[in-house]
Design a protein around this motif. Structure first.
Motif, PDB file in Angstrom:
ATOM      1  N   MET A  94       0.849  -1.173   0.000  1.00  0.00           N
ATOM      2  CA  MET A  94       0.000   0.000   0.000  1.00  0.00           C
ATOM      3  C   MET A  94       0.898   1.240   0.000  1.00  0.00           C
ATOM      4  SD  MET A  94      -2.808   1.288   2.828  1.00  0.00           S
ATOM      5  CE  MET A  94      -3.723  -0.201   2.823  1.00  0.00           C
ATOM      6  N   ARG A  95       0.601   2.146  -0.905  1.00  0.00           N
ATOM      7  CA  ARG A  95       1.413   3.365  -0.973  1.00  0.00           C
ATOM      8  C   ARG A  95       1.223   4.220   0.283  1.00  0.00           C
ATOM      9  NH1 ARG A  95      -1.601   6.072  -6.110  1.00  0.00           N
ATOM     10  NH2 ARG A  95      -1.840   3.900  -6.656  1.00  0.00           N
ATOM     11  N   ASP A  96       2.237   5.014   0.588  1.00  0.00           N
ATOM     12  CA  ASP A  96       2.235   5.812   1.822  1.00  0.00           C
ATOM     13  C   ASP A  96       1.066   6.784   1.893  1.00  0.00           C
ATOM     14  OD1 ASP A  96       4.457   4.536   2.835  1.00  0.00           O
ATOM     15  OD2 ASP A  96       5.871   6.042   2.109  1.00  0.00           O
ATOM     16  N   SER A  97       0.687   7.397   0.772  1.00  0.00           N
ATOM     17  CA  SER A  97      -0.424   8.356   0.797  1.00  0.00           C
ATOM     18  C   SER A  97      -1.738   7.671   1.161  1.00  0.00           C
ATOM     19  CB  SER A  97      -0.550   9.074  -0.553  1.00  0.00           C
ATOM     20  OG  SER A  97      -0.811   8.149  -1.595  1.00  0.00           O
ATOM     21  N   LEU A  98      -1.958   6.460   0.667  1.00  0.00           N
ATOM     22  CA  LEU A  98      -3.173   5.721   1.005  1.00  0.00           C
ATOM     23  C   LEU A  98      -3.122   5.271   2.464  1.00  0.00           C
ATOM     24  CD1 LEU A  98      -5.862   4.482   0.272  1.00  0.00           C
ATOM     25  CD2 LEU A  98      -4.631   2.525  -0.711  1.00  0.00           C
ATOM     26  N   ARG A  99      -1.972   4.824   2.909  1.00  0.00           N
ATOM     27  CA  ARG A  99      -1.791   4.420   4.302  1.00  0.00           C
ATOM     28  C   ARG A  99      -2.147   5.584   5.238  1.00  0.00           C
ATOM     29  NH1 ARG A  99       1.207   0.302   5.650  1.00  0.00           N
ATOM     30  NH2 ARG A  99       2.287   0.335   3.666  1.00  0.00           N
ATOM     31  N   ALA A 100      -1.656   6.762   4.939  1.00  0.00           N
ATOM     32  CA  ALA A 100      -1.937   7.942   5.771  1.00  0.00           C
ATOM     33  C   ALA A 100      -3.426   8.293   5.745  1.00  0.00           C
ATOM     34  CB  ALA A 100      -1.106   9.129   5.295  1.00  0.00           C
ATOM     35  N   LYS A 101      -4.049   8.191   4.577  1.00  0.00           N
ATOM     36  CA  LYS A 101      -5.479   8.488   4.434  1.00  0.00           C
ATOM     37  C   LYS A 101      -6.320   7.508   5.243  1.00  0.00           C
ATOM     38  CE  LYS A 101      -9.058  10.381   2.323  1.00  0.00           C
ATOM     39  NZ  LYS A 101      -9.420  11.769   2.409  1.00  0.00           N
ATOM     40  N   VAL A 102      -5.989   6.239   5.185  1.00  0.00           N
ATOM     41  CA  VAL A 102      -6.732   5.218   5.929  1.00  0.00           C
ATOM     42  C   VAL A 102      -6.666   5.498   7.425  1.00  0.00           C
ATOM     43  CG1 VAL A 102      -6.729   2.767   6.568  1.00  0.00           C
ATOM     44  CG2 VAL A 102      -6.502   3.430   4.162  1.00  0.00           C
TER      45      VAL A 102
END
Length: 72
Positions: free
Chosen positions: A1-9
């Motif tokens: 999972m890309r970092d931007s998606l990880r942060a959003k989740v």
């Protein structure tokens, strides 16, 4: 999972917990707008949720945070 998606989740899950309490459930759709403006990112989240972790449609937000934080 890309970092931007990880942060959003993590951000969305924390907001849901603050608003509705520690037992609130989320689905991977909670991380997206009601329109499909980034199908690649949506599929990445769906793959992580469904194929990688075999999660049910709704899961406790606190459990999702734990999975994301430990899934490095």
């Amino acid at each position: 999972m890309r970092d931007s998606l990880r942060a959003k989740v993590i951000e969305v899950c924390r907001k849901k917990i603050l608003a509705k309490g520690d037992n609130v459930n989320v689905s991977f759709y909670a991380f997206f707008a009601n329109k499909n403006d980034d199908p690649e990112l949506l599929m990445e989240a769906a793959t992580w949720w469904i194929k990688t972790h075999e999660l049910d449609h709704f899961v406790k937000a606190r459990d999702v945070i734990t999975l994301v934080e430990n899934d490095r």
